[in-house]
Design a protein around this motif. Sequence first.
Motif, mmCIF file in Angstrom:
data_model
loop_
_atom_site.group_PDB
_atom_site.id
_atom_site.type_symbol
_atom_site.label_atom_id
_atom_site.label_comp_id
_atom_site.label_asym_id
_atom_site.label_seq_id
_atom_site.Cartn_x
_atom_site.Cartn_y
_atom_site.Cartn_z
ATOM 1 N N PHE A 1 -26.612 27.406 -34.962
ATOM 2 C CA PHE A 1 -27.185 27.062 -33.568
ATOM 3 C C PHE A 1 -26.588 27.783 -32.529
ATOM 4 N N ARG A 2 -25.188 28.339 -32.686
ATOM 5 C CA ARG A 2 -24.784 29.222 -31.741
ATOM 6 C C ARG A 2 -25.529 30.336 -31.354
ATOM 7 N N LEU A 3 -26.124 31.101 -32.408
ATOM 8 C CA LEU A 3 -26.940 32.155 -32.076
ATOM 9 C C LEU A 3 -28.127 31.724 -31.219
ATOM 10 N N ARG A 4 -28.586 30.691 -31.316
ATOM 11 C CA ARG A 4 -29.900 30.334 -30.794
ATOM 12 C C ARG A 4 -29.586 29.366 -29.466
ATOM 13 N N ARG A 5 -28.408 29.042 -29.007
ATOM 14 C CA ARG A 5 -28.149 28.397 -28.141
ATOM 15 C C ARG A 5 -28.434 28.839 -26.672
ATOM 16 N N ARG A 6 -29.083 28.168 -25.785
ATOM 17 C CA ARG A 6 -29.314 28.702 -24.601
ATOM 18 C C ARG A 6 -27.887 28.671 -23.669
ATOM 19 N N PRO A 7 -28.158 29.455 -22.527
ATOM 20 C CA PRO A 7 -26.935 29.466 -21.599
ATOM 21 C C PRO A 7 -26.646 28.295 -20.914
ATOM 22 N N ALA A 8 -27.842 27.438 -20.723
ATOM 23 C CA ALA A 8 -27.448 26.228 -19.967
ATOM 24 C C ALA A 8 -26.623 25.039 -20.779
ATOM 25 N N ALA A 9 -26.445 25.300 -22.064
ATOM 26 C CA ALA A 9 -25.575 24.554 -22.718
ATOM 27 C C ALA A 9 -24.349 24.769 -22.448
ATOM 28 N N GLU A 10 -23.869 25.801 -22.046
ATOM 29 C CA GLU A 10 -22.524 25.991 -21.632
ATOM 30 C C GLU A 10 -22.022 25.259 -20.505
ATOM 31 N N SER A 11 -22.917 24.849 -19.508
ATOM 32 C CA SER A 11 -22.493 24.237 -18.326
ATOM 33 C C SER A 11 -21.696 22.881 -18.760
ATOM 34 N N ASN A 12 -20.913 22.496 -17.688
ATOM 35 C CA ASN A 12 -20.077 21.221 -17.924
ATOM 36 C C ASN A 12 -20.863 20.046 -18.004
ATOM 37 N N HIS A 13 -20.588 19.142 -18.794
ATOM 38 C CA HIS A 13 -21.419 17.783 -19.041
ATOM 39 C C HIS A 13 -20.537 16.572 -18.191
ATOM 40 N N PRO A 14 -21.058 15.610 -17.649
ATOM 41 C CA PRO A 14 -20.382 14.523 -17.267
ATOM 42 C C PRO A 14 -19.726 13.810 -18.364
ATOM 43 N N VAL A 15 -18.933 12.774 -17.987
ATOM 44 C CA VAL A 15 -18.208 12.193 -19.191
ATOM 45 C C VAL A 15 -19.184 11.547 -20.230
ATOM 46 N N LEU A 16 -20.289 10.775 -19.836
ATOM 47 C CA LEU A 16 -21.259 10.384 -20.500
ATOM 48 C C LEU A 16 -21.789 11.137 -21.469
ATOM 49 N N GLY A 17 -22.133 12.282 -20.836
ATOM 50 C CA GLY A 17 -22.855 13.499 -21.508
ATOM 51 C C GLY A 17 -21.992 13.942 -22.577
ATOM 52 N N ARG A 18 -20.713 14.180 -22.425
ATOM 53 C CA ARG A 18 -19.692 14.544 -23.460
ATOM 54 C C ARG A 18 -19.556 13.861 -24.652
ATOM 55 N N LEU A 19 -19.462 12.617 -24.128
ATOM 56 C CA LEU A 19 -19.386 11.316 -25.304
ATOM 57 C C LEU A 19 -20.616 11.404 -26.108
ATOM 58 N N MET A 20 -21.852 11.443 -25.404
ATOM 59 C CA MET A 20 -23.048 11.382 -26.367
ATOM 60 C C MET A 20 -23.169 12.790 -27.353
ATOM 61 N N LEU A 21 -22.598 13.731 -26.485
ATOM 62 C CA LEU A 21 -22.744 15.332 -27.381
ATOM 63 C C LEU A 21 -21.809 14.950 -28.564
ATOM 64 N N TYR A 22 -20.538 14.339 -28.255
ATOM 65 C CA TYR A 22 -19.733 14.106 -29.252
ATOM 66 C C TYR A 22 -20.093 13.406 -30.585
ATOM 67 N N PHE A 23 -20.797 12.219 -30.259
ATOM 68 C CA PHE A 23 -21.482 11.308 -31.035
ATOM 69 C C PHE A 23 -22.677 12.250 -31.988
ATOM 70 N N ALA A 24 -23.359 12.857 -31.147
ATOM 71 C CA ALA A 24 -24.435 13.721 -31.750
ATOM 72 C C ALA A 24 -24.015 14.872 -32.794
ATOM 73 N N GLY A 25 -22.652 15.365 -32.349
ATOM 74 C CA GLY A 25 -22.058 16.444 -33.164
ATOM 75 C C GLY A 25 -21.559 15.584 -34.611
ATOM 76 N N VAL A 26 -20.958 14.258 -34.451
ATOM 77 C CA VAL A 26 -20.433 13.751 -35.573
ATOM 78 C C VAL A 26 -21.771 13.460 -36.490
ATOM 79 N N ALA A 27 -22.711 13.000 -35.851
ATOM 80 C CA ALA A 27 -23.888 12.714 -36.723
ATOM 81 C C ALA A 27 -24.600 13.970 -37.431
ATOM 82 N N LEU A 28 -24.588 15.048 -36.594
ATOM 83 C CA LEU A 28 -25.093 16.271 -37.222
ATOM 84 C C LEU A 28 -24.243 16.853 -38.270
ATOM 85 N N THR A 29 -22.852 16.620 -38.177
ATOM 86 C CA THR A 29 -21.972 17.203 -39.060
ATOM 87 C C THR A 29 -21.922 16.299 -40.513
#
Length: 386
Positions: A76-104
């Motif tokens: 995933f890191r090799l295929r990640r686009r630069p846009a993914a590096e930008s900061n996310h708002p709180v809700l976005g980071r929260l959703m990203l966290y739960f998405a990471g839990v689900a993926l893991t």
Amino acid sequence: FAYAVIAGATIPTQRAFLMIALALTAIILDRQGISMRLVAWAATIILVLEPESLISASFQMSFAAVVALIAAYETFRLRRRPAAESNHPVLGRLMLYFAGVALTTIIASSATAAYAMFHFNRFAVFALIANLVAVPVTALWVMPLAMLSFALMPLGLESLLLVPQGWGISIIIWIAKTVGELSGSVVTVPAAGTWVLAAVTLGGLWICLWRGRWRLAGAVPLAIGLLGFWTAVPPDVLIDSSGRLFAVRAMDGTYRLSTRRAAKFSGEIWLRRVGADPQDLQTWPTQASDPDTFLNCDDLGCIYRTRGKKVALVKAPLALIDDCRRADIVISAVPVRTGCPSAELVVDRFDLKRHGAHAVWIGKSETRVESVNELRGERPWVVNPK
């Protein structure tokens, strides 16, 4: 290191300590912290100190999950686009966290599923649902309080944080019980041969260690190994080393056990190993049954009929008078001191004492027998009474 010692220093704890120690060293030296070399380092140290841990469920499942997670996130890191590096708002980071839990959870569950089925004969269907709640509780509540209470131990103040930590652990246990009680939450599978585990491991390592497209070739041995769980043929007759517990396979694939009292431990393990639910334990008929059924019992034993063969399950010596003349197979909890002219196979009390529990596969043309000591082999630590 001190926390690992207090926690018991199990194989997963040793792996975590070794990996974290090297990863933090790598960060200090401005090197990549998480990589396959990190896993190799931890596995090498553990196997040098405890080589027997290689065949344990804790070693196999712990390292399978970590290898799969590192391989997946490297991809995933090799295929990640630069846009993914930008900061996310709180809700976005929260959703990203739960998405990471689900993926893991999906990755780790997929990587360890075959090992769980091999060692424990079960697959947790709703692991994703449980982990979506349990992992955040563990990461944000239980573990921070655990580390802080550990730091307060020298002052004798650890109870201030251990009590609220216990509340979080109670929530995790409640989640596990609730999800585990859902209908269809667990699928049981029969025990498979060692070759199944070898094929799954080979295919999984091939997919995880290579980076090119030819890594997909690992799906072939992986699929063959997984297919082995559903092609495994359970035994027709089981008898424990003491001769107190018998089990026979019914026409519908379920098992009938000779007694419920002796089946409290061994019987439940047998049912689990053949892919049956221990809650569905059924016993032999307590009185003479219809001779046309597959299992006909009396006080002296039972006659079990399968694939055109008659199997005598003997409990008392008097039954041997007739069974040794009429049965194709004689399995006896008492010694057989005379010949059985009609039987192609005889397993008696002496065989059970000498070789341990027996499993019998009955075919129309041949019968196969396996015993505990035969599977363990001739080794110094195997007790084999003469």
